[in-house]
Design an enzyme around this catalytic site. Structure first.
Site, PDB file in Angstrom:
ATOM      1  N   ASN A  25       0.883  -1.191  -0.011  1.00 29.79           N
ATOM      2  CA  ASN A  25      -0.037   0.131   0.074  1.00 29.79           C
ATOM      3  C   ASN A  25       0.956   1.343   0.053  1.00 29.79           C
ATOM      4  O   ASN A  25       1.704   1.352   0.991  1.00 29.79           O
ATOM      5  CB  ASN A  25      -0.896  -0.382   1.249  1.00 29.79           C
ATOM      6  CG  ASN A  25      -1.917   1.396   1.470  1.00 29.79           C
ATOM      7  OD1 ASN A  25      -1.484   2.303   0.997  1.00 29.79           O
ATOM      8  ND2 ASN A  25      -3.020   0.894   1.813  1.00 29.79           N
ATOM      9  N   HIS A  34       1.039   6.119   1.703  1.00 27.07           N
ATOM     10  CA  HIS A  34       1.680   7.175   2.556  1.00 27.07           C
ATOM     11  C   HIS A  34       2.685   7.881   1.881  1.00 27.07           C
ATOM     12  O   HIS A  34       3.352   8.954   2.203  1.00 27.07           O
ATOM     13  CB  HIS A  34       2.242   6.571   3.824  1.00 27.07           C
ATOM     14  CG  HIS A  34       1.011   6.273   4.707  1.00 27.07           C
ATOM     15  ND1 HIS A  34      -0.167   7.197   5.178  1.00 27.07           N
ATOM     16  CD2 HIS A  34       0.427   5.043   5.213  1.00 27.07           C
ATOM     17  CE1 HIS A  34      -1.033   6.566   5.690  1.00 27.07           C
ATOM     18  NE2 HIS A  34      -0.681   5.389   5.935  1.00 27.07           N
ATOM     19  N   HIS A  63      -5.683   3.652  -1.803  1.00 31.23           N
ATOM     20  CA  HIS A  63      -7.011   3.958  -1.148  1.00 31.23           C
ATOM     21  C   HIS A  63      -7.510   5.322  -1.718  1.00 31.23           C
ATOM     22  O   HIS A  63      -6.756   6.239  -1.135  1.00 31.23           O
ATOM     23  CB  HIS A  63      -7.011   3.794   0.265  1.00 31.23           C
ATOM     24  CG  HIS A  63      -8.502   3.856   1.051  1.00 31.23           C
ATOM     25  ND1 HIS A  63      -8.593   3.716   2.275  1.00 31.23           N
ATOM     26  CD2 HIS A  63      -9.807   4.174   0.455  1.00 31.23           C
ATOM     27  CE1 HIS A  63      -9.700   4.006   2.664  1.00 31.23           C
ATOM     28  NE2 HIS A  63     -10.408   3.982   1.434  1.00 31.23           N
ATOM     29  N   ARG A 116      -9.635   7.865  -1.097  1.00 31.01           N
ATOM     30  CA  ARG A 116     -10.568   8.214   0.019  1.00 31.01           C
ATOM     31  C   ARG A 116     -11.774   9.334  -0.548  1.00 31.01           C
ATOM     32  O   ARG A 116     -11.246  10.132  -1.321  1.00 31.01           O
ATOM     33  CB  ARG A 116      -9.937   8.573   1.391  1.00 31.01           C
ATOM     34  CG  ARG A 116      -9.181   7.864   1.892  1.00 31.01           C
ATOM     35  CD  ARG A 116      -8.456   8.094   3.111  1.00 31.01           C
ATOM     36  NE  ARG A 116      -9.659   8.033   4.217  1.00 31.01           N
ATOM     37  CZ  ARG A 116      -9.922   7.215   5.270  1.00 31.01           C
ATOM     38  NH1 ARG A 116      -8.981   6.190   5.489  1.00 31.01           N
ATOM     39  NH2 ARG A 116     -10.786   7.378   6.095  1.00 31.01           N
ATOM     40  N   ARG A 118      -7.381  12.525   1.085  1.00 31.89           N
ATOM     41  CA  ARG A 118      -6.248  12.939   1.926  1.00 31.89           C
ATOM     42  C   ARG A 118      -4.928  12.255   1.372  1.00 31.89           C
ATOM     43  O   ARG A 118      -3.972  13.074   1.876  1.00 31.89           O
ATOM     44  CB  ARG A 118      -6.504  12.659   3.518  1.00 31.89           C
ATOM     45  CG  ARG A 118      -6.508  11.035   3.572  1.00 31.89           C
ATOM     46  CD  ARG A 118      -6.557  10.795   5.365  1.00 31.89           C
ATOM     47  NE  ARG A 118      -7.971  11.139   5.666  1.00 31.89           N
ATOM     48  CZ  ARG A 118      -8.363  10.498   6.639  1.00 31.89           C
ATOM     49  NH1 ARG A 118      -7.621   9.332   7.298  1.00 31.89           N
ATOM     50  NH2 ARG A 118      -9.682  10.677   6.934  1.00 31.89           N
ATOM     51  N   GLU A 156      -8.792   0.428  -3.082  1.00 28.87           N
ATOM     52  CA  GLU A 156      -9.659   0.460  -1.851  1.00 28.87           C
ATOM     53  C   GLU A 156     -10.573   1.638  -2.107  1.00 28.87           C
ATOM     54  O   GLU A 156     -10.237   2.734  -2.527  1.00 28.87           O
ATOM     55  CB  GLU A 156      -8.981   0.721  -0.671  1.00 28.87           C
ATOM     56  CG  GLU A 156      -7.936  -0.355  -0.224  1.00 28.87           C
ATOM     57  CD  GLU A 156      -7.229  -0.196   0.930  1.00 28.87           C
ATOM     58  OE1 GLU A 156      -7.718   0.570   1.474  1.00 28.87           O
ATOM     59  OE2 GLU A 156      -6.177  -1.282   1.215  1.00 28.87           O
ATOM     60  N   THR A 190      -8.734   3.124   8.264  1.00 31.06           N
ATOM     61  CA  THR A 190      -9.635   2.290   8.340  1.00 31.06           C
ATOM     62  C   THR A 190      -9.946   1.588   9.734  1.00 31.06           C
ATOM     63  O   THR A 190      -9.103   0.604  10.068  1.00 31.06           O
ATOM     64  CB  THR A 190      -9.753   1.315   7.208  1.00 31.06           C
ATOM     65  OG1 THR A 190      -9.273   1.862   6.075  1.00 31.06           O
ATOM     66  CG2 THR A 190     -11.054   0.721   6.804  1.00 31.06           C
ATOM     67  N   GLU A 192     -10.912  -9.524   2.795  1.00 34.61           N
ATOM     68  CA  GLU A 192      -9.762  -9.349   3.436  1.00 34.61           C
ATOM     69  C   GLU A 192     -10.074  -9.087   4.922  1.00 34.61           C
ATOM     70  O   GLU A 192     -10.910  -8.417   5.327  1.00 34.61           O
ATOM     71  CB  GLU A 192      -9.002  -7.903   2.979  1.00 34.61           C
ATOM     72  CG  GLU A 192      -7.838  -7.470   3.410  1.00 34.61           C
ATOM     73  CD  GLU A 192      -7.219  -6.413   2.864  1.00 34.61           C
ATOM     74  OE1 GLU A 192      -7.131  -6.464   1.508  1.00 34.61           O
ATOM     75  OE2 GLU A 192      -6.265  -5.612   3.474  1.00 34.61           O
ATOM     76  N   HIS A 201      -3.915  -4.784   7.524  1.00 37.36           N
ATOM     77  CA  HIS A 201      -4.034  -3.788   8.513  1.00 37.36           C
ATOM     78  C   HIS A 201      -3.290  -3.690   9.620  1.00 37.36           C
ATOM     79  O   HIS A 201      -3.374  -4.766  10.519  1.00 37.36           O
ATOM     80  CB  HIS A 201      -5.333  -3.176   8.936  1.00 37.36           C
ATOM     81  CG  HIS A 201      -5.609  -1.705   9.182  1.00 37.36           C
ATOM     82  ND1 HIS A 201      -5.187  -1.426  10.336  1.00 37.36           N
ATOM     83  CD2 HIS A 201      -6.252  -1.094   8.501  1.00 37.36           C
ATOM     84  CE1 HIS A 201      -5.391  -0.062  10.322  1.00 37.36           C
ATOM     85  NE2 HIS A 201      -6.101   0.148   9.010  1.00 37.36           N
TER      86      HIS A 201
END
Ligand code: PXP
Length: 238
Positions: free
Chosen positions: A7, A10, A43, A45, A49, A70, A101, A151, A192
């Site tokens: 992922n 970031h 993701h 969102r 963000r 996502e 999440t 998941e 996660h």
């Protein structure tokens, strides 16, 4: 063979902190793919963000790269995902105030909406996964609404491992859910809050075929570099 999804949200968080173009998430997607990630997770969102629409469009148009997008159940976001056309989608719950999440989807409450969403993506041949808590009843619902994959939200388990608390009960729950899902023909993923230790424990569960890991990989790469961290995770999960 178990797969590693990285992922890269970031990388975009860091880029956005300056409002400029560096570090570039598109370059990050190509880079981690070259280093051995089996897929890239982003993701998009509702509040944008980190990953922005243009990032998602560009990343999903890259050749020889499998992208897991996502997305929340919001109708506008689903329409957006159908335009972006990732290889895979993972439907996640979203709450504007959360830092990340916080839990799995409420399958019981959203059963018919999720069934419709899964059907929309499957018509476009997009593999669809549901992000759920380790719950036997949710696995059974996932089967009735024809999810390709689930998941399992590993946040609670990861927190117990990190804080050196007893994680055995949570691990057993994840194991039982994985076995049932696999028996019902649903592919099992996990993600996660995972780090080396929690991933090592979960990698022993044969039924889990994909790990999606973000925050720890990005954080650890500041000290050791993406190359070493991805290599370490590949070793752990295989
Ligand atoms: N899987 C899902 C469905 C997520 O929502 C997230 C967080 O964006 C992750 C995996 C990765 O979690 P983390 O960044 O804590 O590794």
């Amino acid at each position: 063979m178990k797969r590693l999804g990285v992922n890269i949200d970031h990388v975009a968080t860091l880029r956005n902190a300056r409002g400029e173009h560096h570090p570039n998430p598109i370059f990050a997607a190509k880079f981690v793919n070259r280093l051995g990630a089996d897929s890239i997770t982003i993701h998009l969102r509702e509040d944008r963000r980190h990953i922005k629409d243009l990032d998602a469009m560009k990343i999903c148009s890259l050749k020889n790269l499998l992208v897991n997008l996502e997305i929340s159940t919001n109708t506008k976001m689903i329409k957006k995902a159908l335009i972006i056309k990732p290889n895979y989608v993972c439907i996640v719950p979203e709450n504007r105030k959360e830092i990340t999440t916080e839990g799995g989807l409420n399958l019981k409450k959203n059963k018919s909406k999720l069934k419709e969403i899964i059907n929309l993506f499957q018509k476009k041949k997009i593999r669809t996964s549901l992000f759920i808590n380790p719950s036997i009843s949710d696995i059974k619902i996932a089967k009735t609404i024809k999810a390709d994959c689930i998941e399992i939200h590993t946040g609670h388990f990861s927190n117990l491992v990190k804080s050196k608390k007893n994680f055995k009960k949570e691990l057993k729950k994840i194991k039982e859910c994985s076995k049932l899902a696999c028996k019902l023909g649903i592919e099992v993923h996990a993600g996660h809050g995972l780090d080396y230790k929690s991933t090592k424990l979960l990698a022993k569960i044969n039924e889990i075929t994909e790990f999606n890991i973000g925050h720890f990989i990005i954080g650890e790469s500041i000290f050791h570099g993406f190359s070493k961290v991805i290599r370490n995770f590949r070793k752990i999960i295989r």
